[in-house]
Design a protein around this motif. Structure first.
Motif, PDB file in Angstrom:
ATOM      1  N   GLU A 144      89.768  40.005  55.261  1.00  0.00           N
ATOM      2  CA  GLU A 144      88.691  40.435  54.371  1.00  0.00           C
ATOM      3  C   GLU A 144      87.468  40.981  55.104  1.00  0.00           C
ATOM      4  O   GLU A 144      86.811  41.908  54.639  1.00  0.00           O
ATOM      5  CB  GLU A 144      88.281  39.260  53.484  1.00  0.00           C
ATOM      6  N   THR A 145      87.160  40.423  56.261  1.00  0.00           N
ATOM      7  CA  THR A 145      85.954  40.839  56.985  1.00  0.00           C
ATOM      8  C   THR A 145      86.159  42.111  57.802  1.00  0.00           C
ATOM      9  O   THR A 145      85.231  42.591  58.448  1.00  0.00           O
ATOM     10  CB  THR A 145      85.523  39.729  57.959  1.00  0.00           C
ATOM     11  N   GLY A 146      87.399  42.607  57.855  1.00  0.00           N
ATOM     12  CA  GLY A 146      87.665  43.807  58.653  1.00  0.00           C
ATOM     13  C   GLY A 146      88.047  43.482  60.092  1.00  0.00           C
ATOM     14  O   GLY A 146      88.468  44.354  60.856  1.00  0.00           O
ATOM     15  N   VAL A 184     101.683  37.530  50.143  1.00  0.00           N
ATOM     16  CA  VAL A 184     102.470  38.752  50.346  1.00  0.00           C
ATOM     17  C   VAL A 184     101.695  39.971  49.853  1.00  0.00           C
ATOM     18  O   VAL A 184     101.640  41.011  50.521  1.00  0.00           O
ATOM     19  CB  VAL A 184     103.847  38.636  49.646  1.00  0.00           C
ATOM     20  N   ASP A 185     101.062  39.839  48.691  1.00  0.00           N
ATOM     21  CA  ASP A 185     100.292  40.983  48.150  1.00  0.00           C
ATOM     22  C   ASP A 185      99.217  41.418  49.151  1.00  0.00           C
ATOM     23  O   ASP A 185      99.059  42.609  49.434  1.00  0.00           O
ATOM     24  CB  ASP A 185      99.607  40.599  46.829  1.00  0.00           C
ATOM     25  N   ILE A 186      98.487  40.426  49.660  1.00  0.00           N
ATOM     26  CA  ILE A 186      97.388  40.748  50.584  1.00  0.00           C
ATOM     27  C   ILE A 186      97.942  41.308  51.899  1.00  0.00           C
ATOM     28  O   ILE A 186      97.428  42.297  52.438  1.00  0.00           O
ATOM     29  CB  ILE A 186      96.521  39.488  50.821  1.00  0.00           C
ATOM     30  N   LEU A 187      99.028  40.709  52.387  1.00  0.00           N
ATOM     31  CA  LEU A 187      99.604  41.175  53.659  1.00  0.00           C
ATOM     32  C   LEU A 187     100.180  42.585  53.520  1.00  0.00           C
ATOM     33  O   LEU A 187     100.059  43.406  54.432  1.00  0.00           O
ATOM     34  CB  LEU A 187     100.683  40.196  54.149  1.00  0.00           C
ATOM     35  N   LEU A 188     100.803  42.862  52.360  1.00  0.00           N
ATOM     36  CA  LEU A 188     101.372  44.213  52.184  1.00  0.00           C
ATOM     37  C   LEU A 188     100.271  45.267  52.074  1.00  0.00           C
ATOM     38  O   LEU A 188     100.401  46.364  52.632  1.00  0.00           O
ATOM     39  CB  LEU A 188     102.275  44.262  50.951  1.00  0.00           C
ATOM     40  N   ASP A 189      99.189  44.931  51.370  1.00  0.00           N
ATOM     41  CA  ASP A 189      98.057  45.872  51.313  1.00  0.00           C
ATOM     42  C   ASP A 189      97.545  46.147  52.722  1.00  0.00           C
ATOM     43  O   ASP A 189      97.246  47.291  53.091  1.00  0.00           O
ATOM     44  CB  ASP A 189      96.894  45.283  50.482  1.00  0.00           C
ATOM     45  N   PHE A 190      97.446  45.075  53.483  1.00  0.00           N
ATOM     46  CA  PHE A 190      96.943  45.186  54.855  1.00  0.00           C
ATOM     47  C   PHE A 190      97.919  46.018  55.709  1.00  0.00           C
ATOM     48  O   PHE A 190      97.520  46.933  56.436  1.00  0.00           O
ATOM     49  CB  PHE A 190      96.760  43.777  55.438  1.00  0.00           C
ATOM     50  N   GLN A 196      98.668  53.508  57.437  1.00  0.00           N
ATOM     51  CA  GLN A 196      97.868  54.738  57.256  1.00  0.00           C
ATOM     52  C   GLN A 196      96.954  54.985  58.456  1.00  0.00           C
ATOM     53  O   GLN A 196      96.782  56.110  58.909  1.00  0.00           O
ATOM     54  CB  GLN A 196      97.048  54.639  55.965  1.00  0.00           C
ATOM     55  N   ALA A 197      96.397  53.905  59.012  1.00  0.00           N
ATOM     56  CA  ALA A 197      95.443  54.080  60.119  1.00  0.00           C
ATOM     57  C   ALA A 197      96.127  54.406  61.438  1.00  0.00           C
ATOM     58  O   ALA A 197      95.606  55.174  62.247  1.00  0.00           O
ATOM     59  CB  ALA A 197      94.592  52.818  60.261  1.00  0.00           C
ATOM     60  N   HIS A 198      97.281  53.773  61.700  1.00  0.00           N
ATOM     61  CA  HIS A 198      97.880  53.874  63.041  1.00  0.00           C
ATOM     62  C   HIS A 198      99.329  54.355  63.044  1.00  0.00           C
ATOM     63  O   HIS A 198      99.945  54.426  64.110  1.00  0.00           O
ATOM     64  CB  HIS A 198      97.866  52.494  63.732  1.00  0.00           C
ATOM     65  N   GLY A 199      99.904  54.570  61.882  1.00  0.00           N
ATOM     66  CA  GLY A 199     101.328  54.896  61.823  1.00  0.00           C
ATOM     67  C   GLY A 199     102.197  53.712  62.216  1.00  0.00           C
ATOM     68  O   GLY A 199     103.382  53.845  62.509  1.00  0.00           O
ATOM     69  N   PHE A 200     101.614  52.511  62.187  1.00  0.00           N
ATOM     70  CA  PHE A 200     102.355  51.313  62.594  1.00  0.00           C
ATOM     71  C   PHE A 200     103.027  50.681  61.372  1.00  0.00           C
ATOM     72  O   PHE A 200     102.380  50.408  60.364  1.00  0.00           O
ATOM     73  CB  PHE A 200     101.392  50.302  63.238  1.00  0.00           C
TER      74      PHE A 200
END
Ligand code: PLP
Length: 384
Positions: A144-146, A184-190, A196-200
Motif C-alpha cells: 500500500e505504501t509503494g 490474492v486480489d491484492i497480490l494479482l493487482d500488484f 506493466q512497469a517492468h515486463g516482469f
C-alpha cells in the motif's frame, strides 16, 4: 495423522492447482529430524527460518531444492549456508537482505532464486500476536505504501538473483478461504502493476500458512480441501480477468499439519486452593514446553488423563513449575479432584510447543514420542 494431513494437502493441490504448485511444511511448527524425513517421504516442500532448521532438514536428508528460507533478519552466515547448500529459494524480506544475498551469490558464482515477501495489509481477524499480514508489522514490505514496488525494482536489477514471484503470509488460525482470496486480489493487482512497469511476470505466488486447527470443541471444523478449491477458483478467475498467466501456488501450512497429531502429558505435582480465590493444579512442565498461554492466552483443551471417568467438579487453573506468575497452561477449566502423580493431557499441542520450548530455570525439555499402529518410539530424547 501427520502423514494424513500432508496427503490431504497434496491431493487438494493435485486436484486444484497447476503443475509445480506445492504445499511447503512450515517447519517452525515442529522441527526435528523425523519430521523432515516424513516430509521428504510424503513429497512436501519445507520452509525454514534459520540455519538451525536448515541444518536439521539437510541432516535428515531433505532435498535442498525443495527448501524455502524465510526470516526478516537472515545473517550473513545464514545466507552463505543456504547458498552453499543449493537451497531452492530464499524468501527475501527487505532491501538490506537483497544486497547481502546478491553479494553472497556473486561470491559463490551462482544465481539464486528468490521470492519477495510483501504485505497485502489483510487482517484475517485472528489473535493480534499471530497476525502478520497487516501493514504495520516487521515482516515483508508493504504494497500500500509503494515500498513493495521499489523492492521489486531493486530485486529485478540484481544480476545474481532471479525473482520468481511473491510471498505473503496473512496470519494464523484462519478457518475460511475468504482472507486468502482477498490476499490474492491484492497480490494479482500488484503483480499486474509490476508487469506493466517492468515486463516482469510472477511465476509463483506463495500465499503462506495459516489454516486453523481446533484447540477447543467450540472451534469450527475447517474444510481445507474445500478452501483450496475455492481459492484456486478465485485465482483462476482473477487471472482470467487480468489476462495474467496462472501462477504456481505454494502454501505453507504448519499448524494444520502437526497440531492435531500431538498432545502433552504432564504429571501433577501439587493441588492448592487459595481460599476465597481459586484452585491451582501444578504440573511438571509449563511455559518451558508450552509458552503459548503465557504469550497470548492461547486456548487449549485439558483433560484428566488418569481420571477420565471422574466427575469434573473442580474449577481450577493449571500452573507450570517456573518461577514466573504468568506460567499458566490454562485458567478456569473443569477437572476432577486431582492427586499428586495423576496425569493431565493437554490436547492439540503438536505445533509451536516443542519448537517454542526453552530451558528457563534450567528445566530440561521433554521427550517427543511418535505413536503409530499401537507402537510408540522416542524421536527426540528427553533432556537430562
Ligand atoms: N509461513 C510463515 C511465513 C509464517 O510466519 C508462519 C507462521 O508463523 C507459517 C507459514 C505457518 O503458519 P501456520 O502454522 O499457522 O500454518
Amino acid at each position: 495423522r501427520i502423514r494424513a494431513n500432508c496427503r490431504m494437502y497434496l491431493q487438494a493441490f493435485r486436484d486444484h492447482f497447476g503443475p509445480g504448485s506445492l504445499p511447503l511444511y512450515a517447519s517452525k511448527a515442529a522441527s526435528f529430524k523425523q519430521m523432515y524425513r516424513i516430509m521428504a517421504e510424503e513429497g512436501m516442500g519445507v520452509d525454514v527460518v534459520s540455519s538451525g532448521e536448515l541444518y536439521t532438514a539437510l541432516s535428515a536428508g531433505f532435498p535442498a531444492e525443495r527448501i524455502y528460507f524465510h526470516g526478516n533478519c537472515k545473517t550473513d552466515a545464514d545466507l552463505a549456508y543456504g547458498v552453499s547448500q543449493g537451497i531452492g529459494f530464499f524468501v527475501a524480506d527487505n532491501r538490506e537482505e537483497l544486497l547481502a544475498l546478491e553479494k553472497t551469490a556473486a561470491e559463490a558464482n551462482v544465481t539464486q532464486k528468490i521470492l519477495l515477501r510483501v504485505t497485502p495489509g489483510i487482517d484475517p481477524h485472528t489473535l493480534q500476536a499471530i497476525n502478520t499480514g497487516r501493514i504495520d508489522c516487521q515482516f515483508g514490505v508493504p504494497i500500500e505504501t509503494g515500498q513493495a514496488a521499489r523492492f521489486v525494482a531493486d530485486a529485478l536489477s540484481r544480476k545474481n538473483l532471479i525473482v520468481e514471484g511473491f510471498h505473503s503470509h496473512i496470519g494464523s488460525q484462519i478457518f475460511e478461504a475468504e482472507p486468502f482470496c482477498d490476499a490474492v486480489d491484492i497480490l494479482l493487482d500488484f503483480a499486474q502493476a509490476m508487469r506493466q512497469a517492468h515486463g516482469f511476470v510472477a511465476e509463483t505466488l506463495n500465499l503462506g500458512g495459516g489454516f486453523g486447527v481446533r484447540y477447543l470443541e467450540s472451534d469450527p471444523v475447517v474444510d481445507i480441501p474445500g478452501n483450496i478449491r475455492a481459492l484456486a477458483q478465485h485465482l483462476r478467475q482473477g487471472c482470467a480477468e487480468k489476462d495474467y498467466p496462472v501462477p504456481k501456488v505454494l502454501l505453507e501450512p504448519g499448524r494444520s499439519i502437526v497440531a492435531n497429531a500431538g498432545l502433552t502429558l504432564y504429571r501433577v505435582g501439587g493441588i492448592k486452593t487459595i481460599e476465597g480465590y481459586r484452585s491451582y493444579v501444578t504440573v511438571n512442565g509449563g511455559m518451558t514446553d508450552n509458552p503459548r498461554y503465557a504469550l497470548y492466552k492461547a486456548p487449549y483443551t485439558v483433560v484428566p488423563a488418569s481420571r477420565m471417568n471422574d466427575v469434573r467438579d473442580l474449577t481450577c487453573t493449571v500452573a507450570g513449575r517456573c518461577c514466573e506468575s504468568g506460567d499458566l497452561i490454562q485458567e478456569n477449566i473443569q477437572l476432577p479432584e486431582m492427586q499428586r502423580d495423576d496425569l493431565l493431557a493437554v490436547l492439540t499441542t503438536g505445533a509451536y510447543n516443542f519448537t517454542m520450548a526453552s530451558n528457563y530455570n534450567r528445566i530440561g525439555r521433554p521427550a517427543v514420542v511418535f505413536v503409530k499402529d499401537g507402537k510408540a518410539r522416542v524421536v527426540v530424547k528427553r533432556e537430562t
